[in-house]
Design an enzyme around this catalytic site. Structure first.
Site, PDB file in Angstrom:
ATOM      1  N   ALA A 207      19.038  35.007  23.202  1.00 27.99           N
ATOM      2  CA  ALA A 207      19.860  35.954  22.461  1.00 27.99           C
ATOM      3  C   ALA A 207      20.829  35.156  21.595  1.00 27.99           C
ATOM      4  O   ALA A 207      21.062  33.974  21.850  1.00 27.99           O
ATOM      5  CB  ALA A 207      20.631  36.824  23.446  1.00 27.99           C
TER       6      ALA A 207
ATOM      7  N   GLY B 181      16.513  35.126  26.328  1.00 32.94           N
ATOM      8  CA  GLY B 181      15.860  36.247  25.662  1.00 32.94           C
ATOM      9  C   GLY B 181      14.530  35.841  25.040  1.00 32.94           C
ATOM     10  O   GLY B 181      13.616  36.662  24.918  1.00 32.94           O
TER      11      GLY B 181
ATOM     12  N   GLU C 218      12.095  36.029  27.666  1.00 32.17           N
ATOM     13  CA  GLU C 218      11.929  37.453  27.994  1.00 32.17           C
ATOM     14  C   GLU C 218      11.005  38.138  26.983  1.00 32.17           C
ATOM     15  O   GLU C 218      10.197  38.986  27.355  1.00 32.17           O
ATOM     16  CB  GLU C 218      13.300  38.135  28.058  1.00 32.17           C
ATOM     17  CG  GLU C 218      14.099  37.658  29.272  1.00 32.17           C
ATOM     18  CD  GLU C 218      15.521  38.211  29.305  1.00 32.17           C
ATOM     19  OE1 GLU C 218      16.254  37.947  28.337  1.00 32.17           O
ATOM     20  OE2 GLU C 218      15.880  38.896  30.268  1.00 32.17           O
TER      21      GLU C 218
ATOM     22  N   GLU D 128      20.411  31.600  31.350  1.00 32.84           N
ATOM     23  CA  GLU D 128      21.586  32.482  31.200  1.00 32.84           C
ATOM     24  C   GLU D 128      22.673  32.200  32.220  1.00 32.84           C
ATOM     25  O   GLU D 128      23.862  32.291  31.930  1.00 32.84           O
ATOM     26  CB  GLU D 128      21.169  33.947  31.314  1.00 32.84           C
ATOM     27  CG  GLU D 128      20.468  34.500  30.087  1.00 32.84           C
ATOM     28  CD  GLU D 128      18.974  34.293  30.112  1.00 32.84           C
ATOM     29  OE1 GLU D 128      18.498  33.411  30.869  1.00 32.84           O
ATOM     30  OE2 GLU D 128      18.271  35.007  29.381  1.00 32.84           O
TER      31      GLU D 128
HETATM   32  N1  CAA Z   1      22.823  31.620  20.036  1.00 27.89           N
HETATM   33  C1  CAA Z   1      23.558  31.217  18.987  1.00 27.89           C
HETATM   34  N2  CAA Z   1      23.610  29.949  18.560  1.00 27.89           N
HETATM   35  C2  CAA Z   1      22.896  29.041  19.247  1.00 27.89           C
HETATM   36  C3  CAA Z   1      22.109  29.381  20.353  1.00 27.89           C
HETATM   37  C4  CAA Z   1      22.083  30.743  20.751  1.00 27.89           C
HETATM   38  N3  CAA Z   1      21.348  31.157  21.788  1.00 27.89           N
HETATM   39  N4  CAA Z   1      21.522  28.264  20.824  1.00 27.89           N
HETATM   40  C5  CAA Z   1      21.913  27.272  20.034  1.00 27.89           C
HETATM   41  N5  CAA Z   1      22.740  27.723  19.077  1.00 27.89           N
HETATM   42  C6  CAA Z   1      23.358  26.946  17.999  1.00 27.89           C
HETATM   43  C7  CAA Z   1      24.307  25.884  18.519  1.00 27.89           C
HETATM   44  O1  CAA Z   1      25.596  26.404  18.714  1.00 27.89           O
HETATM   45  C8  CAA Z   1      24.258  24.845  17.425  1.00 27.89           C
HETATM   46  O2  CAA Z   1      25.077  25.316  16.385  1.00 27.89           O
HETATM   47  P1  CAA Z   1      25.867  24.266  15.446  1.00 27.89           P
HETATM   48  O3  CAA Z   1      24.813  23.414  14.811  1.00 27.89           O
HETATM   49  O4  CAA Z   1      26.608  25.140  14.514  1.00 27.89           O
HETATM   50  O5  CAA Z   1      26.762  23.492  16.375  1.00 27.89           O
HETATM   51  C9  CAA Z   1      22.818  24.934  16.927  1.00 27.89           C
HETATM   52  O6  CAA Z   1      22.322  26.205  17.371  1.00 27.89           O
HETATM   53  C10 CAA Z   1      21.915  23.858  17.472  1.00 27.89           C
HETATM   54  O7  CAA Z   1      22.043  23.824  18.895  1.00 27.89           O
HETATM   55  P2  CAA Z   1      22.098  22.437  19.704  1.00 27.89           P
HETATM   56  O8  CAA Z   1      23.048  21.510  19.056  1.00 27.89           O
HETATM   57  O9  CAA Z   1      22.322  22.812  21.110  1.00 27.89           O
HETATM   58  O10 CAA Z   1      20.622  21.903  19.463  1.00 27.89           O
HETATM   59  P3  CAA Z   1      19.652  21.142  20.461  1.00 27.89           P
HETATM   60  O11 CAA Z   1      18.421  20.881  19.699  1.00 27.89           O
HETATM   61  O12 CAA Z   1      20.369  20.026  21.132  1.00 27.89           O
HETATM   62  O13 CAA Z   1      19.300  22.190  21.616  1.00 27.89           O
HETATM   63  C11 CAA Z   1      18.656  24.301  22.556  1.00 27.89           C
HETATM   64  C12 CAA Z   1      18.591  23.357  21.329  1.00 27.89           C
HETATM   65  C13 CAA Z   1      17.945  23.662  23.742  1.00 27.89           C
HETATM   66  C14 CAA Z   1      17.969  25.578  22.166  1.00 27.89           C
HETATM   67  C15 CAA Z   1      20.136  24.542  22.926  1.00 27.89           C
HETATM   68  O14 CAA Z   1      20.831  24.940  21.778  1.00 27.89           O
HETATM   69  C16 CAA Z   1      20.352  25.614  23.972  1.00 27.89           C
HETATM   70  O15 CAA Z   1      20.218  25.352  25.147  1.00 27.89           O
HETATM   71  N6  CAA Z   1      20.712  26.822  23.521  1.00 27.89           N
HETATM   72  C17 CAA Z   1      21.103  27.912  24.407  1.00 27.89           C
HETATM   73  C18 CAA Z   1      19.938  28.522  25.081  1.00 27.89           C
HETATM   74  C19 CAA Z   1      20.388  29.672  25.915  1.00 27.89           C
HETATM   75  O16 CAA Z   1      21.309  29.585  26.707  1.00 27.89           O
HETATM   76  N7  CAA Z   1      19.698  30.804  25.754  1.00 27.89           N
HETATM   77  C20 CAA Z   1      20.034  31.990  26.474  1.00 27.89           C
HETATM   78  C21 CAA Z   1      20.924  32.823  25.620  1.00 27.89           C
HETATM   79  S1  CAA Z   1      21.554  34.181  26.505  1.00 27.89           S
HETATM   80  C22 CAA Z   1      20.328  35.305  26.542  1.00 27.89           C
HETATM   81  O17 CAA Z   1      19.263  35.096  26.043  1.00 27.89           O
HETATM   82  C23 CAA Z   1      20.743  36.562  27.238  1.00 27.89           C
HETATM   83  C24 CAA Z   1      19.660  37.552  27.450  1.00 27.89           C
HETATM   84  O18 CAA Z   1      19.077  37.619  28.491  1.00 27.89           O
HETATM   85  C25 CAA Z   1      19.403  38.568  26.469  1.00 27.89           C
END
Ligand code: CAA
Length: 679
Positions: free
Chosen positions: A62, A101, A104, A124
């Site tokens: 998400a 998400g 999911e 999450e």
């Molecule tokens: N939402 C918004 N922005 C996000 C994001 C997300 N889910 N994931 C990453 N970003 C953004 C980061 O803030 C970063 O932004 P900036 O460049 O402005 O700083 C950019 O994307 C790149 O991210 P990383 O620097 O972390 O890049 P990476 O290549 O090292 O890692 C990744 C990539 C593994 C996807 C890592 O970003 C990550 O772990 N992201 C979060 C994943 C996560 O927690 N997903 C679950 C979300 S909650 C959810 O999905 C709830 C639900 O059930 C509906």
């Protein structure tokens, strides 16, 4: 251009997301997916759908930036239900990271294919929430409760091959043919009598798993998650996948999700997520600043610190030359590095072959000239300015021009070290935290003349070796240790007011810190810097050391320790302290656990504000990142500055005044204006 595009490949609709950087499932993406599914449903020429993503990854979850804002439809659960309800088979074609998400969505699809480098997970919980779009109900139905539970409660992604083994991925495909393979897979299932619907599956649900199974999991797997609210909610949600039909289970999931997402812990953990990423951005550096190549590292000192630092580079594939003065110390250092690797291998973190590869990258030496070709040299020697200056002058003469010279000092002035070299622009501090091969934090100390390219290189390198780096300015103790000092002073002051060391330590461990100041002293050894000959029972420490209460190593310090190093309060120590309190003439005090905590932590917040005021940290969230990753500050409170914002800066200021501290003007100003430190 729309973030979701569609094209037809024969009778297969290929739906592609292009929402850089990580294809987060923001509103436009969700709406685009819903439209694409409507197109597939209404067009008779379409018989199957492939969902895929452009750029570096499949949907990584998400859009976290939307949390806490008013929701705009379509909701993710609705989009996923629509995908799953499609009469035409839908195939998720996965590369990069299918997270949260994103996974999911994939679980809502009827089939999932992935390339070998892909990773799949539900992280999450690390954001203080649980998968809120059916993930806690669909994943157990697809892979079984035993495989799903750790994925949801711990949040670590698994590689595609492991996902295939547990039935989460139906097929692994060639890296360069993901979409083609998706289309071919789709064609192969068109016309099948039925397609697997995750929410309707019952074949993997073992309804015999009951309280014992879940209690056992809590006991073994959740010990390290003490204090966090989300893991227990995850367990309850997964349990619902056994106990309840899908629709009821999803309701339970939503209810738990709703509570978590509006709670303080999830706000704090989201702050931590963005804080870590913000930390890597360095103020005042042009975007086109080059990153210097670091292909060879030199390290001075093969002690605990030098050895630990070396392991970071060896593990990342970068050769290291490590220097000591005596052969014995060098041999000992190298053998400890090997032992550490072998211990990690025994725990399954490395193969025996990888251990040998890491060790083969290590060159031990007694000759400083062997560091000449290094691109970066880090000194990890005795914490003494004269010794350090001497070493920097020698290194400057030996190491090739253009190479970076770094100090691992935890307190000292890096500008002074830079001043003895002819390359002050290539000198900086790289402060690792012990054990350096384990702790995630790296303080990058920006000296007055450090060149932007050198800073940028250090930041890039920190990512390569898996550290979370924060830029600090030159001041005594930088960010972390500088803030430790007022806490220690507050602890010592309370001791002299008759507060017991264990009550002080417990106030911090109850808050979620791994240990309090006196446990820390016992661990480090009370005799660090103590001189037996000169000791004259002047301080509590003198007396403890004189009585051979020198910490854990002698079995007693502020506490008595049993053979498992478990601490118990000591009557002897209580008596010693009481003697000092009586002599001092102070009136013994009694504080509540909460007041003890505030007396310890408010001065840290105050020091943090001074650090910001002086520009020694770039932003408040950097300070939070330091304390969470370097000192075990509980992440679910968001770090010291976020915690202060949460309880109210006015409360902190009032407390500081009441406890007799000079309040930082920045803190006082923000409190007066009703602002936050993390704005
Ligand atoms: N939402 C918004 N922005 C996000 C994001 C997300 N889910 N994931 C990453 N970003 C953004 C980061 O803030 C970063 O932004 P900036 O460049 O402005 O700083 C950019 O994307 C790149 O991210 P990383 O620097 O972390 O890049 P990476 O290549 O090292 O890692 C990744 C990539 C593994 C996807 C890592 O970003 C990550 O772990 N992201 C979060 C994943 C996560 O927690 N997903 C679950 C979300 S909650 C959810 O999905 C709830 C639900 O059930 C509906």
């Amino acid at each position: 251009m729309s973030v979701i595009t569609t094209r037809q490949d024969g009778d297969v609709l290929v739906v592609t997301s292009n929402n850089p950087p990580v294809n987060a499932l923001g509103q436009a993406v969700r709406a685009g997916l819903a439209d694409a599914m409507a197109q597939a449903a209404s067009d008779d020429s379409i018989k199957a759908v492939v969902i895929t993503c452009e750029g570096r990854t499949f949907f990584a979850g998400a859009d976290i930036t939307e949390f806490g804002k008013p929701p705009v439809g379509p909701s993710l659960p609705d989009v996923i239900d629509t995908i799953e309800a499609s009469k035409k088979p839908v195939i998720a074609a996965i590369h990069g990271t299918a997270l949260g998400g994103g996974l999911e969505v994939a679980l809502g699809c009827h089939y999932r294919i992935a390339i070998a480098s892909a990773k799949l997970g539900l992280p999450e919980v690390k954001l203080g929430i649980l998968p809120g779009a059916g993930g806690t109900q669909r994943l157990p139905r697809v892979v079984g409760v035993e495989a799903a539970l750790p994925m949801i409660v711990k949040g670590d992604p698994i590689p595609a091959a492991a996902a295939e083994r547990i039935g989460l991925v139906d097929k692994l495909v060639a890296d360069d043919q993901l979409v083609e393979s998706g289309v071919a897979f789709a064609k192969s299932v068109i016309g099948a009598a039925s397609h697997p619907v995750s929410s309707a599956r019952t074949d993997k649900i073992d309804s015999s798993l009951g309280d014992d199974f879940f209690d056992n999991f809590r006991k073994i797997e959740m010990r390290r998650l003490k204090g966090f609210e989300a893991p227990e909610a995850c367990v309850q949600a997964v349990r619902a996948a056994i106990d309840l039909p899908f629709e009821e289970g999803v309701k339970k999931e939503r209810e738990l999700f709703g509570k978590l997402v509006s709670g303080t812990q999830s706000q704090a953990l989201r702050h931590v997520f963005f804080a870590e990423r913000a930390a890597s951005k360095i103020d005042g550096i042009a975007a086109d600043t080059p990153v210097l190549p670091i292909n060879q590292v030199g390290i001075l000192g093969a002690g605990t610190m030098g050895g630990g630092i070396a392991m970071n580079f060896l593990s990342a594939g970068i050769p290291v030359t490590i220097l000591e003065r005596e052969q014995d110390a060098l041999d000992r250092g190298v053998s400890i590095i090997r032992k550490n690797y072998e211990r990690s291998a025994a725990r399954g973190k490395f193969t025996a072959e990888q251990v040998e590869q890491c060790m083969a990258r290590l060159t031990p030496t007694l000759d400083m000239n062997d560091l000449a070709d290094s691109d970066l040299v880090i000194e990890a020697i005795f914490e003494n300015m004269d010794v350090k200056k001497d070493v920097f002058a020698k290194l400057d003469a030996i190491v090739k021009p253009g190479a970076i010279l770094a100090s691992n000092t935890s307190y000292l002035n890096v500008d002074e070290m830079a001043a003895v070299t002819k390359r002050a622009d290539h000198v900086l501090g790289l402060h690792f935290f012990s054990p350096a091969n384990v702790m995630r934090l790296l303080e990058i100390v920006r000296a007055a003349k450090t060149a932007p390219a050198v800073l940028k290189t250090a930041m890039a390198l920190s990512k390569k070796i898996g550290k979370v780096a924060v830029v600090a300015g030159v001041c005594h103790g930088f960010i972390g240790n500088r803030m430790l000092s007022p806490r220690q002073q507050a602890a010592n002051a309370m001791l002299m007011q008759g507060i017991k060391p264990w009550d002080i330590d417990d106030a911090l461990t109850d808050f979620g810190m791994p240990m309090g100041p006196f446990q820390m002293s016992d661990l480090a050894g009370l005799d660090l810097g103590w001189n037996k000959e000169k000791s004259n029972s002047e301080t509590i420490r003198d007396v403890l050391c004189e009585r051979d209460r020198r910490g854990q190593k002698t079995g007693k310090g502020f506490y008595d320790y049993d053979e498992n190093r478990r601490r118990t309060p000591s009557a002897e120590v209580e008596e010693i302290i009481a003697g000092f309190v009586a002599k001092s003439g102070e009136t013994p005090q009694s504080y509540s656990a909460e007041e003890i905590r505030d007396r310890l932590l408010f001065p840290m917040v105050n020091e943090g504000a001074k650090i910001l005021e002086e520009g020694m940290a770039q932003r408040a969230s950097d300070i939070d990142t330091v304390w969470i990753n370097g000192y075990g500050w509980p992440a679910y409170t968001g770090g010291p500055m976020f915690w202060a914002d949460t309880i109210g800066l006015d409360v902190v200021v009032e407390g500081l005044k009441a406890y007799g501290h000079q309040v930082s003007p920045l803190l006082a100003d923000k409190a007066a204006k009703g602002e936050k430190l993390n704005s």
